[in-house]
Design a protein around this motif. Structure first.
Motif, mmCIF file in Angstrom:
data_model
loop_
_atom_site.group_PDB
_atom_site.id
_atom_site.type_symbol
_atom_site.label_atom_id
_atom_site.label_comp_id
_atom_site.label_asym_id
_atom_site.label_seq_id
_atom_site.Cartn_x
_atom_site.Cartn_y
_atom_site.Cartn_z
ATOM 1 N N TYR A 1 0.839 -1.200 0.000
ATOM 2 C CA TYR A 1 0.000 0.000 0.000
ATOM 3 C C TYR A 1 0.874 1.249 0.000
ATOM 4 N N VAL A 2 1.900 1.253 0.866
ATOM 5 C CA VAL A 2 2.807 2.399 0.926
ATOM 6 C C VAL A 2 3.506 2.586 -0.413
ATOM 7 N N LYS A 3 3.960 1.493 -0.993
ATOM 8 C CA LYS A 3 4.664 1.570 -2.277
ATOM 9 C C LYS A 3 3.777 2.158 -3.358
ATOM 10 N N GLU A 4 2.549 1.657 -3.478
ATOM 11 C CA GLU A 4 1.656 2.144 -4.529
ATOM 12 C C GLU A 4 1.310 3.613 -4.335
ATOM 13 N N LEU A 5 1.108 4.001 -3.110
ATOM 14 C CA LEU A 5 0.786 5.398 -2.830
ATOM 15 C C LEU A 5 1.966 6.299 -3.192
ATOM 16 N N LEU A 6 3.166 5.900 -2.802
ATOM 17 C CA LEU A 6 4.344 6.712 -3.093
ATOM 18 C C LEU A 6 4.662 6.742 -4.584
ATOM 19 N N LEU A 7 4.410 5.651 -5.276
ATOM 20 C CA LEU A 7 4.625 5.648 -6.729
ATOM 21 C C LEU A 7 3.673 6.618 -7.423
ATOM 22 N N GLN A 8 2.449 6.691 -6.943
ATOM 23 C CA GLN A 8 1.516 7.656 -7.532
ATOM 24 C C GLN A 8 1.975 9.091 -7.264
ATOM 25 N N TYR A 9 2.435 9.345 -6.034
ATOM 26 C CA TYR A 9 2.971 10.679 -5.747
ATOM 27 C C TYR A 9 4.177 10.971 -6.649
ATOM 28 N N ALA A 10 5.061 9.971 -6.823
ATOM 29 C CA ALA A 10 6.253 10.159 -7.654
ATOM 30 C C ALA A 10 5.885 10.467 -9.104
ATOM 31 N N ALA A 11 4.783 9.910 -9.572
ATOM 32 C CA ALA A 11 4.355 10.134 -10.952
ATOM 33 C C ALA A 11 3.757 11.520 -11.161
ATOM 34 N N LYS A 12 3.335 12.175 -10.064
ATOM 35 C CA LYS A 12 2.601 13.437 -10.195
ATOM 36 C C LYS A 12 3.314 14.644 -9.593
ATOM 37 N N TYR A 13 4.125 14.415 -8.575
ATOM 38 C CA TYR A 13 4.616 15.531 -7.764
ATOM 39 C C TYR A 13 5.309 16.608 -8.591
ATOM 40 N N GLU A 14 6.194 16.219 -9.482
ATOM 41 C CA GLU A 14 6.991 17.200 -10.215
ATOM 42 C C GLU A 14 6.154 18.066 -11.153
ATOM 43 N N SER A 15 4.950 17.611 -11.476
ATOM 44 C CA SER A 15 4.083 18.394 -12.366
ATOM 45 C C SER A 15 3.224 19.400 -11.607
ATOM 46 N N TRP A 16 3.199 19.301 -10.279
ATOM 47 C CA TRP A 16 2.362 20.202 -9.490
ATOM 48 C C TRP A 16 3.059 21.551 -9.304
ATOM 49 N N PRO A 17 2.376 22.623 -9.603
ATOM 50 C CA PRO A 17 2.937 23.952 -9.342
ATOM 51 C C PRO A 17 2.740 24.314 -7.874
ATOM 52 N N LEU A 18 3.018 25.545 -7.526
ATOM 53 C CA LEU A 18 2.680 26.007 -6.184
ATOM 54 C C LEU A 18 1.173 25.888 -5.990
ATOM 55 N N HIS A 19 0.761 25.633 -4.762
ATOM 56 C CA HIS A 19 -0.637 25.316 -4.469
ATOM 57 C C HIS A 19 -1.577 26.449 -4.904
ATOM 58 N N PRO A 20 -2.688 26.130 -5.568
ATOM 59 C CA PRO A 20 -3.589 27.179 -6.071
ATOM 60 C C PRO A 20 -4.297 27.979 -4.979
ATOM 61 N N ALA A 21 -4.406 27.425 -3.764
ATOM 62 C CA ALA A 21 -5.083 28.148 -2.677
ATOM 63 C C ALA A 21 -4.096 28.893 -1.787
ATOM 64 N N ARG A 22 -2.860 29.026 -2.241
ATOM 65 C CA ARG A 22 -1.822 29.673 -1.432
ATOM 66 C C ARG A 22 -2.173 31.133 -1.150
ATOM 67 N N LYS A 23 -1.710 31.615 -0.019
ATOM 68 C CA LYS A 23 -1.886 33.024 0.317
ATOM 69 C C LYS A 23 -0.824 33.878 -0.359
ATOM 70 N N ASN A 24 0.380 33.326 -0.473
ATOM 71 C CA ASN A 24 1.458 34.010 -1.181
ATOM 72 C C ASN A 24 2.459 32.963 -1.659
#
Length: 711
Positions: free
Chosen positions: A108-131
């Motif tokens: 379970y940990v492996k699959e969850l981390l692999l999904q994060y690894a597949a997506k993390y680098e494509s995420w920009p700064l959070h859209p709900a950020r204050k600054n």
């Protein structure tokens, strides 16, 4: 420069050699501890109960589809909560894998981390950020990203050997290494800051450096990104804690910051025991844990100073870690076991095992709450927190005098603030923070505007307000530059007293507060004496509110209620949020107010050099979003040309029994409170008990060897 680089290269090489043969896991649980831990979860009730909770949570996690949503929401929102569930699921499943050997938890940990690894680098700064400066990628603020990593890297460490090397390479290359770069790059100013956000950031980096065998990141976490020791773990320990273990941002954030300090300390101890982290600064971490526990009342409530959520108690996970690690790794004092029993759970680790075993063997003794002065400042010379206690843990009086530094951005403008507890509850209370934590509909779960306009303002606290303006006119920069000073502290049984002085909060005004618990034979409970003096050559308006819990039942004077014409008391510095409900201009110097709180009566007798105006107030004015919780106070007010002294004696008496409909002791025993011999250097307060016995309390401000006398 080349010479320094060569030295650093060999330092890193030696460090790498020291940990290159490391085994996983190596943070809160090590491989060598697992057999004893497996046996312990079946033998010791406290550990068994804690493990069952974790296993139930892990089973619930793996029963759900693996979900890694694109970050979208602020605190308390759907994606925010899902990512929080993921990091707790990762850690829980890692623990259960170690204790059961069942690979489904590691998968379970492996699959969850692999999904994060597949997506993390494509995420920009959070859209709900204050600054941009404080934004995370997974969460709206980077702090939450740091917390995510502290939990997640522990879970990864626990299942490391169960994951195929190819998958580990994918996870590390596309998740953990980019996270390290983000934390030490985009978040560099936080990483190097002396602040609880910085603590979480460096702990995340340091733990990840150990698990991934990246010594350069561990060194940065210990010494700052420039490796000069001006920031990093050691610098934070040096600058954020006093020699007594008091934390600069106050008890609430001490509770929060202890978690990363301790998790990282365990990793340091496991990987680099030669650093003797638990011995650092005369066992500072042990002092920090003890001072944190001393900053609680006997019901577990954390003193709600500065920005504090008042629901937090010593049962919080951070203090579970603190108690267990203090007992197992630093100071196995048996009174810590009493706190562990109250917490009702332990860490599922070697630390929790030791605590659970000792509790099982009935080694616990009552926790020793003490009267003490906790110094503030790195050198212990920047004011402090005074605590007076009387009575058993089951029914203890506790008085707190806040004379600390500002507490940085989370500090309130409340120099010489007073808190009072009795009978297992707050009597004179503090509002804490204006925030509904992680409730998205309330300001996204963050601090509300009223935190600045109300909760931080001086009038929201039990301390003197001069000219209806907050300390330092609400300037954080000015407040942070100075601190109050300890005048006197003595915890002698029967006559406990503390005094502090504030010279900078108001131009041309010096404030002094003397607070004491006085035991006299005629009364069962000590009296709370409070003498607040303002020294000034000018004319000023003075307001001293007492924010009390309970219901007003009596007053020694008539007052006028403004039921049909409620108005705010002012338009700024918090007064715009106060309704003036009633008032009375007294025609004599003394008066009294009685209120009922948790079936016990409290009467505050008060006096001054001249007659006072008593204002009865509640919160709620200018609150269109209904963000403020209801608080009530009686406020002692007067104008004065020159010095002013406000004296109060709070008497605890009587009891009501709503079941049997009986009332006893509703009438106070104290009467005739008078201020005589009133000068800058000496004051005498006279009061009578039962109309017969006269007592005189004399304060000698200029004589530390004879500071207070009771006759």
């Amino acid at each position: 420069m080349r010479h320094l680089k060569i030295i650093y290269f060999f330092a890193c090489l030696l460090f790498s050699l020291a940990v290159s043969g490391q085994k996983h896991p190596g943070i809160m649980i090590t491989g060598e501890q697992v057999p004893a831990l497996r046996a312990g979860v079946n033998r010791y009730p406290l550990l068994k109960r804690s493990y069952r909770e974790i296993k139930a949570a892990a089973d619930a996690a793996i029963a759900q589809p693996v979900t890694v949503p694109v970050p979208k929401d602020g605190g308390g929102g759907v994606t925010h909560e899902q990512h929080k569930k993921n990091y707790t699921g990762i850690l829980n499943c890692g623990i259960v894998y170690q204790l059961t050997g069942n690979k489904k938890y590691a998968d379970y940990v492996k699959e969850l981390l692999l999904q994060y690894a597949a997506k993390y680098e494509s995420w920009p700064l959070h859209p709900a950020r204050k600054n941009n400066k404080e934004s995370g990628r997974i969460f709206w603020q980077s702090l939450n990203d740091f917390v995510w990593q502290v939990y997640t890297i522990q879970g990864y460490d626990l299942v490391y050997d169960a994951i195929d090397p190819k998958d580990r390479e994918e996870i590390e290359a596309h998740l953990f290494l980019p996270i390290l770069q983000f934390f030490t790059g985009h978040c560099a100013y936080i990483f190097n800051s002396i602040h609880n956000h910085g603590t979480w950031c460096l702990a995340a980096v340091g733990l990840t450096g150990y698990v991934l065998n990246k010594p350069e990141y561990v060194q940065m976490a210990l010494k700052g990104s420039k490796l000069d020791g001006k920031s990093g773990y050691w610098a934070q320990l040096d600058q954020l804690f006093s020699p007594d273990g008091y934390y600069a941002e106050g008890p609430y954030y001490q509770r929060y910051a202890l978690f990363p300090f301790l998790i990282f300390a365990k990793a340091i101890q496991n990987h680099q025991p030669r650093l003797h982290v638990f011995e650092y600064r005369n066992k500072l971490l042990a002092k920090a844990i003890n001072s944190m526990l001393q900053c609680t009342y006997t019901n577990g409530a954390i003193f709600p100073l500065n920005d504090a959520i008042k629901d937090k108690t010593s049962e919080t996970w951070e203090l579970v870690y603190g108690v267990d690690i203090a007992y197992s790794d630093i100071n196995n004092s048996n009174d810590l076991l009493d706190v562990a029993q109250q917490q009702g759970r332990v860490i599922v680790s070697d630390a929790g095992l030791k605590v659970a075993k000792a509790v099982y063997e009935k080694k616990a003794t009552p926790f020793k709450y003490v009267s003490e002065w906790l110094s503030d400042g790195a050198d212990g010379k920047a004011g402090g927190l005074g605590i007076l206690r009387d009575g058993p843990n089951t029914d203890q009086q506790c008085v707190v005098l806040k004379a600390t530094t500002q507490g940085m951005g989370h500090g309130h403008f409340d120099r010489l603030n007073l808190l009072y507890y009795d009978n297992g509850t707050e009597v004179f209370s503090d509002y804490g923070a204006a925030r509904f934590l992680n409730i998205e509909s309330k300001g996204g779960g963050g601090y509300l505007p009223e935190n600045n306009s109300w909760a931080k303002q001086t009038v929201a606290h039990n301390t003197l307000v001069v000219d209806r303006v907050s300390d330092f006119k609400g300037s954080l920069e000015q407040a942070q530059a100075t601190h109050p000073d300890l005048v006197y502290f003595n915890a002698k049984p029967g006559l406990q007293v503390m005094s502090a002085e504030e010279k900078n909060a108001y131009e041309g005004v010096v404030l002094n507060r003397v607070t004491a618990l006085i035991t006299i034979p005629e009364l069962k409970k000590p009296l709370l004496l409070d003498v607040f003096t303002a020294l000034s050559n000018g004319e000023h308006q003075y307001d001293l509110p007492f924010w009390y819990n309970g219901q007003l039942v009596d007053a020694s004077f008539q007052f006028k209620a403004f039921a049909g014409e409620l108005k705010p008391m002012g338009d700024k510095f918090g007064y715009q949020h106060i309704w003036l409900n009633a008032a009375a201009a007294l025609n004599k110097e003394a008066g009294s107010i009685t209120f009922l709180n948790k079936n016990r009566f409290y009467t505050t007798h008060f006096t001054s050099e001249n007659p006072l105006t008593v204002n009865f107030v509640t919160t709620g004015a200018n609150d269109p979003a209904m963000n403020l919780t209801t608080s009530r106070a009686f406020m002692l007010s007067r104008k004065s040309s020159g010095n002013a002294t406000l004296v109060s004696i709070t008497e605890t008496h009587g009891v009501t029994d709503p079941v049997y409909e009986t009332v006893t002791g509703a009438v106070p025993a104290i009467s005739g409170v008078t201020l005589i011999n009133n000068s800058e250097g000496k004051k005498t307060i006279v009061f009578w008990v039962n109309g017969k016995k006269e007592y005189r309390v004399t304060i000698n401000y200029n004589d530390k060897n004879n500071f207070i006398n009771l006759k």
